[in-house]
Scaffold this motif. Structure first.
Motif, PDB file in Angstrom:
ATOM      1  N   GLN A 148      40.258  27.025  47.907  1.00 35.20           N
ATOM      2  CA  GLN A 148      39.464  27.459  46.755  1.00 35.20           C
ATOM      3  C   GLN A 148      39.874  28.851  46.300  1.00 35.20           C
ATOM      4  N   SER A 149      40.138  29.751  47.255  1.00 38.38           N
ATOM      5  CA  SER A 149      40.496  31.128  46.900  1.00 38.38           C
ATOM      6  C   SER A 149      41.840  31.191  46.185  1.00 38.38           C
ATOM      7  N   GLN A 150      42.666  30.186  46.349  1.00 36.21           N
ATOM      8  CA  GLN A 150      43.952  30.120  45.649  1.00 36.21           C
ATOM      9  C   GLN A 150      43.815  29.424  44.292  1.00 36.21           C
ATOM     10  N   ARG A 151      42.990  28.375  44.257  1.00 32.43           N
ATOM     11  CA  ARG A 151      42.864  27.585  43.033  1.00 32.43           C
ATOM     12  C   ARG A 151      42.091  28.328  41.940  1.00 32.43           C
ATOM     13  N   ASP A 152      41.041  29.046  42.319  1.00 35.82           N
ATOM     14  CA  ASP A 152      40.179  29.689  41.318  1.00 35.82           C
ATOM     15  C   ASP A 152      40.937  30.668  40.422  1.00 35.82           C
ATOM     16  N   PRO A 153      41.741  31.598  40.991  1.00 34.66           N
ATOM     17  CA  PRO A 153      42.488  32.511  40.107  1.00 34.66           C
ATOM     18  C   PRO A 153      43.470  31.773  39.199  1.00 34.66           C
ATOM     19  N   ALA A 154      44.061  30.673  39.706  1.00 35.92           N
ATOM     20  CA  ALA A 154      45.002  29.900  38.881  1.00 35.92           C
ATOM     21  C   ALA A 154      44.280  29.271  37.693  1.00 35.92           C
TER      22      ALA A 154
ATOM     23  N   PHE B 245      55.970  36.138  38.925  1.00 33.35           N
ATOM     24  CA  PHE B 245      55.062  35.027  39.203  1.00 33.35           C
ATOM     25  C   PHE B 245      55.847  33.743  39.473  1.00 33.35           C
ATOM     26  N   LEU B 246      56.852  33.500  38.657  1.00 33.34           N
ATOM     27  CA  LEU B 246      57.639  32.276  38.822  1.00 33.34           C
ATOM     28  C   LEU B 246      58.433  32.304  40.125  1.00 33.34           C
ATOM     29  N   LYS B 247      58.981  33.490  40.472  1.00 36.23           N
ATOM     30  CA  LYS B 247      59.849  33.581  41.660  1.00 36.23           C
ATOM     31  C   LYS B 247      59.072  33.619  42.969  1.00 36.23           C
ATOM     32  N   ALA B 248      57.846  34.188  42.934  1.00 34.61           N
ATOM     33  CA  ALA B 248      57.101  34.417  44.178  1.00 34.61           C
ATOM     34  C   ALA B 248      56.818  33.106  44.896  1.00 34.61           C
ATOM     35  N   GLU B 249      56.944  33.153  46.224  1.00 35.52           N
ATOM     36  CA  GLU B 249      56.663  31.968  47.033  1.00 35.52           C
ATOM     37  C   GLU B 249      55.698  32.305  48.161  1.00 35.52           C
ATOM     38  N   ASP B 250      54.957  33.395  48.000  1.00 34.12           N
ATOM     39  CA  ASP B 250      53.968  33.785  49.006  1.00 34.12           C
ATOM     40  C   ASP B 250      52.661  34.113  48.296  1.00 34.12           C
ATOM     41  N   MET B 251      51.769  34.836  48.947  1.00 36.31           N
ATOM     42  CA  MET B 251      50.453  35.146  48.372  1.00 36.31           C
ATOM     43  C   MET B 251      50.551  36.012  47.118  1.00 36.31           C
ATOM     44  N   THR B 252      51.724  36.635  46.908  1.00 38.69           N
ATOM     45  CA  THR B 252      51.907  37.427  45.685  1.00 38.69           C
ATOM     46  C   THR B 252      51.642  36.581  44.444  1.00 38.69           C
ATOM     47  N   LYS B 253      51.998  35.319  44.515  1.00 39.94           N
ATOM     48  CA  LYS B 253      51.808  34.413  43.374  1.00 39.94           C
ATOM     49  C   LYS B 253      50.335  34.360  42.966  1.00 39.94           C
ATOM     50  N   PHE B 254      49.461  34.300  43.966  1.00 37.37           N
ATOM     51  CA  PHE B 254      48.026  34.177  43.685  1.00 37.37           C
ATOM     52  C   PHE B 254      47.427  35.530  43.300  1.00 37.37           C
ATOM     53  N   GLU B 255      47.990  36.603  43.853  1.00 34.32           N
ATOM     54  CA  GLU B 255      47.552  37.940  43.438  1.00 34.32           C
ATOM     55  C   GLU B 255      47.898  38.175  41.966  1.00 34.32           C
ATOM     56  N   LEU B 256      49.054  37.691  41.549  1.00 30.46           N
ATOM     57  CA  LEU B 256      49.454  37.839  40.140  1.00 30.46           C
ATOM     58  C   LEU B 256      48.561  37.008  39.219  1.00 30.46           C
ATOM     59  N   CYS B 257      48.010  35.908  39.729  1.00 26.80           N
ATOM     60  CA  CYS B 257      47.060  35.119  38.924  1.00 26.80           C
ATOM     61  C   CYS B 257      45.859  35.964  38.518  1.00 26.80           C
ATOM     62  N   GLU B 258      45.496  36.926  39.347  1.00 24.99           N
ATOM     63  CA  GLU B 258      44.370  37.815  39.034  1.00 24.99           C
ATOM     64  C   GLU B 258      44.752  38.846  37.980  1.00 24.99           C
ATOM     65  N   VAL B 259      46.007  39.294  38.018  1.00 26.46           N
ATOM     66  CA  VAL B 259      46.459  40.368  37.120  1.00 26.46           C
ATOM     67  C   VAL B 259      46.857  39.830  35.747  1.00 26.46           C
ATOM     68  N   LEU B 260      47.543  38.710  35.721  1.00 26.25           N
ATOM     69  CA  LEU B 260      48.159  38.203  34.487  1.00 26.25           C
ATOM     70  C   LEU B 260      47.191  37.981  33.326  1.00 26.25           C
TER      71      LEU B 260
END
Length: 711
Positions: free
Chosen positions: A259-265, A207-222
């Protein structure tokens, strides 16, 4: 050969399968059965088997044959070592697509075998085995017994290792872990905390290293890997995870997001707050700015969604708004925090203004709620967060809250009467807690606010008109029953006990400010009956001393008003209650050595010391109420004499240095002693026999001195 020839038959594949099934049933030897089985498994892997054929396969071979294949160590000549195992797993994976078979004990007892395969090295020839194992485990997870069996048989650890190894199917291992944690989080962490922490460590690092959409996908999993139990804050590995998550979230939320990025965060932040409060946010300028940003974002989201609510839009935003409620509740707590605060005073004032606007939106939304929507867990979440605001902030939004009070009372009554929890949204689980706080217990979250409001004339009148006293009496009785069924050993304060204490606070306000209501409303007679019976049971349990203080004081205050009722005319429950109340009051102080002299000083009794800050005011109020009850209840002075009340107080005052007894304490003692001496010749004699006249003069107790001097 005649069976293998079927494989090249270009005719009806289903007819071929049926012939193979006949062979499986009637095979004369293992070779014939094996040949037919190859064709069956080939069809299974190709996805050419419907439910009817699947059941026919099972009826033909049952679990016995796949079990033999799994345990066989001698493959056919020229075949890989795992050939039989692979065939057995393919059949079991086929059977597991039937939910009834997936929950069969013959599948459940193969969970250790499935785990072993996940943990074995996977070469290119054995990937199908791993796929079949994941299919079996996914099917087992969906059965009623499955999650418990998977946890107890070690699948959590196996899945963690499979994911961390990064081998074939590791993404499916993560999906299964998410599913298991969703239904059995506490058991998973209790049994396999180190392995789950290792997974969280990898996820937080990614999560810390990701700099693409993976970061936001991990927000859903974490959020699924954030435990509500201690591992995160009590281990160095957990602390490192929190640090990485903080840095990653600070990076995300400090940027411009859709919004789709902020909500999972925001949901991830809410899960961290629910697990750790604000502990994961570092002290200092950066941390305080981040915390203020979180509360700001949450308030903006709430206002945008609720100020002009569009039903369709609100429906799609309920989860993220519920997460924002968690952040707003944290904001309230941090704005009130005085010891080691994360926020500066200027930030606190700014956030309180911003939150006031957001809570205005929550109130506006609740005023639009229709009767048929009351079971929606989002309504419950909205009421709970408003309760948190009402508990702490009593001056702002007063008009709006007063107008909403009838709805809040009706809502709490409806859920309480129905006595069944609303269905939880996944994110709404963030708002549930231990103990008796089932989703229908809206009152638990409203009580602190009601306690403040009953001290104010307009709000109190609205609550009374809405029927709050009768509801609270029923609630008190129900919570008392819950408490008496809980373990009697000392334990942390439960939500049940806290609710009982706060309910006593509400009733105390009503008794003080609306005595006429207490006289005429039968609710209070019913409450009095409960108090008379409960205090004698509570007092011997020292870990319930704060609750006992609340019950004793409320009962004494009500007895002054209801002294003429039949329940207080020397009945057994009344005698037992007053006996317990007198013991509570008279045992609160003792004489102990004064470090500054050779004499004794009055001091709070050792068993009262730890909670004296919570019960001090109640004790003084109780002493005042007891003094008022003595002339109203003729049977009470003899009962006080039997409880050695005048004797105990006289002995204490005759032994300690007068300078050690402060003015407020002296007034409380004198009020009770004067009323006892006036009401009973025997009590007066007991006080005199302990040199009462002398020490009354010494302490400057003029009223007592005069009373003792009268013939």
């Amino acid at each position: 050969p005649r069976f293998l020839a079927m494989a090249s038959d270009s005719g009806d594949r289903h007819a071929t399968l049926k012939r193979c099934l006949g062979v499986l049933r009637d095979a004369r030897n293992d070779s014939e059965q094996f040949a037919a089985l190859l064709l069956v498994t080939k069809a299974v892997r190709a996805g050419e088997v419907d439910a009817k054929i699947r059941r026919q396969i099972f009826d033909a071979i049952g679990f016995t044959f796949p079990t033999r294949l799994l345990t066989s160590r001698q493959p056919p000549a020229g075949c890989p070592p795992h050939t039989f195992r692979a065939l057995g797993l393919t059949l079991l994976a086929c059977f597991c697509t039937d939910p009834e078979l997936a929950g069969h004990s013959q599948i459940l007892n193969k969970i250790p075998t499935f785990n072993d395969i996940l943990l074995s090295p996977c070469d290119p020839d054995s990937t199908s085995m791993v796929d079949d194992v994941y299919q079996c485990l996914s099917a087992v997870l969906a059965t009623p017994r499955g999650p418990r069996e998977l946890v107890t048989k070690g699948t959590v650890s196996a899945l963690c290792q499979a994911y961390l190894s990064g081998g074939h199917g590791s993404d499916r291992a993560l999906t299964l872990l998410v599913g298991l944690l969703a239904v059995a989080e506490a058991k998973c962490w209790q049994r396999d905390a180190p392995q789950l922490l290792a997974v969280l460590s990898k996820l937080s690092g990614d999560f810390l290293k990701a700099e693409d959409m993976t970061k936001f996908e991990l927000c859903e999993v974490l959020p699924h890997f954030i435990p509500l139990s201690p591992p995160l804050t009590e281990t160095s590995q957990g602390s490192e995870c929190l640090c990485r998550l903080y840095k990653g979230l600070a990076d995300i939320l400090g940027s411009k997001l859709s919004q789709s990025q902020r909500d999972p965060a925001l949901k991830l932040v809410a899960s961290l707050v629910q697990a750790c409060g604000a502990e994961w946010i570092p002290a200092g300028s950066a941390g305080s700015k981040f915390l203020a940003l979180l509360v700001n974002l949450a308030c903006v989201e709430v206002r945008l969604t609720l100020e002009e609510p569009d039903p369709v839009e609100v429906e799609g935003k309920k989860e993220v708004v519920t997460a924002c409620y968690v952040l707003m509740e944290m904001g309230i707590q941090e704005c009130l925090r005085e010891e080691n605060p994360l926020l500066e005073n200027v930030q606190k004032m700014q956030l309180m203004r911003i939150m006031e606007e957001a809570f205005g939106a929550v109130i506006f939304y609740l005023r639009q709620v229709k009767q048929e929507e009351l079971k929606d867990p989002f309504i419950f979440a909205s009421v709970r967060v408003l309760g948190a605001w009402m508990a702490e902030e009593t001056s702002s939004l007063k008009q709006e809250i007063c107008e909403l009070l009838p709805f809040l009372v009706d809502y709490a009554r409806k859920l309480f009467k129905e006595g069944r929890p609303a269905v939880s949204l996944p994110q709404a689980e963030l708002l549930s807690t231990e103990g008796s706080a089932l989703p229908q217990d809206a009152l638990r979250f409203l009580l602190p606010g009601f306690c403040h409001l009953t001290a104010e004339d307009r709000a109190r009148d609205i609550l009374i008109s809405a029927g709050a006293p009768a509801l609270l009496c029923e609630y008190f009785l129900q919570q008392w029953e819950v408490l008496t069924n809980e373990a009697t050993a000392p334990a942390p304060l439960t939500s049940t006990e806290m609710s009982l204490q706060t309910t006593c606070g509400v009733f105390l306000n009503l008794v003080v400010t609306a005595p006429d209501l207490v006289r005429r409303d039968k609710t209070f007679s019913s409450l009095m009956d409960v108090l008379l019976k409960s205090l004698p049971l509570l007092l011997p349990q020292k870990h319930h001393l704060v609750l006992a203080a609340n019950v004793a004081t409320l009962g004494l205050m009500m007895a002054r008003i209801l002294a003429g009722s039949a329940a207080l005319q020397g009945t057994q429950p009344a005698r037992e209650f007053f006996g317990a109340a007198i013991r509570f009051l008279s045992q609160a102080h003792t004489a102990q050595a004064d470090p500054g002299s050779d004499g004794l000083a009055v001091a709070v009794s050792p068993c009262y010391v730890s909670c004296w800050g919570d019960i001090c005011e109640l004790w003084f109020l109780g002493m005042q109420a007891l003094a008022s009850c003595i002339p109203l209840l003729p049977w009470l002075p003899p009962a006080a004499l039997q409880a050695r009340c005048p004797e105990g107080l006289s002995q204490l005052l005759s032994r300690v240095a007068p300078a050690s007894v402060d003015c407020e304490l002296l007034t409380a003692f004198q009020a009770v002693l004067v009323e006892l001496a006036r009401a009973s010749e025997q009590c007066r004699d007991v006080i005199l026999s302990h040199h009462g006249a002398e020490w009354a003069n010494l302490y400057g107790m003029a009223a007592l001195e005069q009373c003792l001097a009268e013939q």
